[in-house]
Design a protein around this motif. Structure first.
Motif, short mmCIF file in Angstrom:
data_model
loop_
_atom_site.label_atom_id
_atom_site.label_comp_id
_atom_site.label_asym_id
_atom_site.label_seq_id
_atom_site.Cartn_x
_atom_site.Cartn_y
_atom_site.Cartn_z
N ASN A 199 20.46 -79.92 66.31
CA ASN A 199 21.24 -78.70 66.57
C ASN A 199 22.72 -79.01 66.42
O ASN A 199 23.26 -79.90 67.08
CB ASN A 199 20.93 -78.20 67.99
N GLN A 200 23.39 -78.26 65.56
CA GLN A 200 24.79 -78.50 65.26
C GLN A 200 25.74 -77.56 65.99
O GLN A 200 26.95 -77.65 65.84
CB GLN A 200 25.02 -78.35 63.74
N GLY A 201 25.19 -76.60 66.75
CA GLY A 201 26.04 -75.61 67.41
C GLY A 201 26.28 -74.39 66.55
O GLY A 201 26.74 -73.36 67.02
N ILE A 202 26.01 -74.52 65.25
CA ILE A 202 26.09 -73.37 64.34
C ILE A 202 24.75 -73.28 63.62
O ILE A 202 24.03 -74.28 63.49
CB ILE A 202 27.24 -73.51 63.31
N PHE A 203 24.40 -72.11 63.14
CA PHE A 203 23.08 -71.94 62.55
C PHE A 203 22.99 -72.66 61.21
O PHE A 203 23.88 -72.59 60.37
CB PHE A 203 22.77 -70.45 62.33
N ASN B 209 17.79 -75.15 65.73
CA ASN B 209 18.74 -74.06 65.90
C ASN B 209 18.53 -73.38 67.25
O ASN B 209 17.41 -73.40 67.80
CB ASN B 209 18.58 -73.01 64.78
N ASN B 210 19.60 -72.80 67.74
CA ASN B 210 19.48 -71.98 68.94
C ASN B 210 18.44 -70.89 68.72
O ASN B 210 18.41 -70.25 67.68
CB ASN B 210 20.86 -71.38 69.27
N ARG B 211 17.60 -70.63 69.74
CA ARG B 211 16.50 -69.69 69.55
C ARG B 211 16.99 -68.30 69.20
O ARG B 211 16.45 -67.62 68.33
CB ARG B 211 15.62 -69.64 70.80
N ASN B 212 18.04 -67.83 69.86
CA ASN B 212 18.55 -66.49 69.57
C ASN B 212 19.08 -66.38 68.14
O ASN B 212 18.86 -65.38 67.46
CB ASN B 212 19.65 -66.12 70.56
N ASP B 213 19.77 -67.45 67.68
CA ASP B 213 20.25 -67.45 66.30
C ASP B 213 19.08 -67.39 65.32
O ASP B 213 19.13 -66.71 64.30
CB ASP B 213 21.09 -68.71 66.02
N ASP C 75 13.29 -74.07 72.50
CA ASP C 75 14.73 -73.85 72.46
C ASP C 75 15.42 -75.20 72.61
O ASP C 75 15.38 -75.79 73.69
CB ASP C 75 15.17 -72.90 73.57
N PRO C 76 15.99 -75.77 71.55
CA PRO C 76 16.21 -75.12 70.26
C PRO C 76 14.92 -74.99 69.44
O PRO C 76 14.03 -75.81 69.55
CB PRO C 76 17.20 -76.04 69.56
N THR C 77 14.87 -73.95 68.62
CA THR C 77 13.77 -73.74 67.70
C THR C 77 13.84 -74.76 66.57
O THR C 77 14.92 -75.06 66.07
CB THR C 77 13.82 -72.31 67.13
N HIS D 34 5.36 -79.60 75.64
CA HIS D 34 5.14 -78.30 76.27
C HIS D 34 4.27 -77.43 75.37
O HIS D 34 4.19 -77.64 74.18
CB HIS D 34 6.47 -77.59 76.54
N ASN D 35 3.65 -76.44 75.93
CA ASN D 35 2.79 -75.56 75.16
C ASN D 35 3.56 -74.39 74.58
O ASN D 35 3.27 -73.23 74.86
CB ASN D 35 1.63 -75.05 76.04
N TYR D 36 4.55 -74.71 73.78
CA TYR D 36 5.28 -73.66 73.10
C TYR D 36 4.51 -73.21 71.87
O TYR D 36 3.85 -74.01 71.22
CB TYR D 36 6.67 -74.14 72.68
N PRO D 37 4.60 -71.92 71.52
CA PRO D 37 3.86 -71.45 70.34
C PRO D 37 4.54 -71.90 69.05
O PRO D 37 5.71 -72.22 69.02
CB PRO D 37 3.94 -69.91 70.48
N SER D 38 3.74 -71.94 68.01
CA SER D 38 4.25 -72.24 66.67
C SER D 38 3.75 -71.19 65.73
O SER D 38 2.80 -70.46 66.02
CB SER D 38 3.73 -73.61 66.20
#
Length: 409
Positions: free
Chosen positions: A292-296, A324-328, A358-360, A397-401
């Motif tokens: 994650n670079q802080g920018i998308f 990347n940030n999840r919202n971005d 998060d991050p995605t 963690h059980n995050y979806p993909s």
């Protein structure tokens, strides 16, 4: 062939020949060469069974090995020596095999279980093998048994082993260094050595692991002017290096493979700048993981950027993941149809995996997947065959993909 009992010798010569071609050459020669059967002996004397001889053995009985080597060195090799082009050996028996007879057409040597302390003395002027190494060998594979944590300084190992061997083998055109089994061999570290270290006017093919990205740049600073194929894996990008590199174009390079083992924490244009020097590159392989670079960061744009700066590229295989940030990332997905994005790589089948943490983490890669690592893909395993993967991480963690696949043009 409707008879109930058909023996091997009932088969025609062509069929016998095709069966024997599927066996190891050493086994064919050891079993059939010089036996009291004219047909089988004649077939075993075909040149194809003598071109490449593999003397590495899974048999641990030293009596059996010594007996086999005795038959080869005393009887078989002196009679087929003119045909031999490649020998695959281990240090313990290498001298005995290479001195059994002259090999006028031998140019390729593969040394299994190479170790500095037990093997390097063969690469000296005091060695009985000096003429073969210095004058004949143009292609060398080192399957090394040295362990990175047991050899001391990587810089010293580079100077004493890799650089010395490259200099000693005066006609070497091909050098491939790989590890034995799961051992991590000492990676080349050259950035703090003199600029003429590990240099050659004959080497055209190099496959080796290096310690840092700066070591990779050092190998492309003009010391290997004839290099056409460069396959390299590096451990990390050393951003604080003060080394000044030669940034001239690389007109001879036709095939380049770059694998980064670490997560790139501060992505910049170093890799793009390197690729822009390869004006005549035809085949490219990349494996990169960007933190994650802080920018998308749009990985498809990066792939486009990599490929567009190389006009003659016709084969591009890659794996690239970007955090990347999840919202971005949600905004990116809402404004883009990934399957319709244009990638300038010709007709390549491309798949993607999105690990919605998060991050995605967005993974994009060509198929078939030809890399050894696949990391942090989430809890949904894709319906894809990964024939070469030996290191696989999901997520704790059980995050979806989500998974997609398309043919991009």
């Amino acid at each position: 062939m409707n008879r109930p009992n058909v023996h091997l010798l009932d088969l025609p010569n062509e069929m016998l020949f095709n069966i024997l071609k599927k066996l190891d050459n050493v086994d064919v020669l050891h079993s059939l060469f010089g036996i009291n059967n004219e047909r089988l002996d004649s077939i075993s004397r075909e040149e194809i069974f003598s071109y490449t001889l593999n003397f590495t053995s899974s048999v641990h009985d030293t009596t059996i090995i010594d007996s086999m080597l005795g038959r080869f060195c005393n009887y078989i090799l002196p009679r087929i020596h003119y045909n031999v082009k490649c020998l695959i050996v281990e240090p313990a028996s290498m001298e005995r095999i290479l001195l059994a007879t002259p090999y006028p057409n031998l140019t390729e040597l593969k040394i299994f279980n190479f170790q500095r302390d037990s093997s390097l003395h063969y690469f000296t002027d005091d060695s009985s093998l000096r003429h073969i190494f210095k004058q004949q060998i143009t292609k060398l594979d080192l399957i090394t048994k040295d362990c990175e944590h047991a050899v001391g300084s990587l810089k010293d190992y580079t100077k004493r082993v890799y650089a010395h061997i490259l200099t000693y083998l005066e006609n070497l055109e091909y050098m491939n260094v790989v590890e034995t089994s799961n051992l991590v061999y000492p990676w080349l570290s050259i950035r703090y050595l003199p600029s003429n270290t590990f240099s050659s006017l004959t080497l055209t093919y190099l496959c080796i692991n290096v310690n840092t990205f700066s070591d990779c740049l050092c190998l492309l600073d003009g010391r290997l002017k004839q290099l056409t194929t460069f396959i390299v894996k590096f451990s990390y990008i050393d951003r604080n290096s003060s080394t000044i590199h030669n940034l001239n174009d690389l007109p001879n390079l036709k095939c380049f493979s770059l694998i980064c083992c670490c997560l790139i924490k501060e992505y910049d244009n170093k890799i793009v700048s390197l690729l822009r020097r390869m004006l005549y590159l035809e085949k490219l392989t990349l494996y990169l993981r960007i933190a994650n670079q802080g920018i998308f960061i749009d990985p498809i744009n990066l792939i486009n950027e990599f490929s567009m700066c190389i006009p003659r590229l016709y084969s591009f295989k890659f794996y690239l993941s970007a955090e990347n940030n999840r919202n971005d990332f949600v905004r990116y997905m809402s404004n883009n149809n990934i399957k319709q994005n244009y990638v300038n790589i010709g007709y390549e089948e491309v798949s993607n995996i999105i690990c919605a943490v998060d991050p995605t983490i967005y993974h994009i890669f060509t198929l078939p997947f030809e890399f050894a690592m696949l990391l942090f893909i989430g809890n949904i395993f894709p319906n894809i065959v990964f024939n070469y993967v030996i290191e696989l991480h999901g997520n704790i963690h059980n995050y979806p993909s989500s998974i997609g696949s398309t043919k991009l043009k």
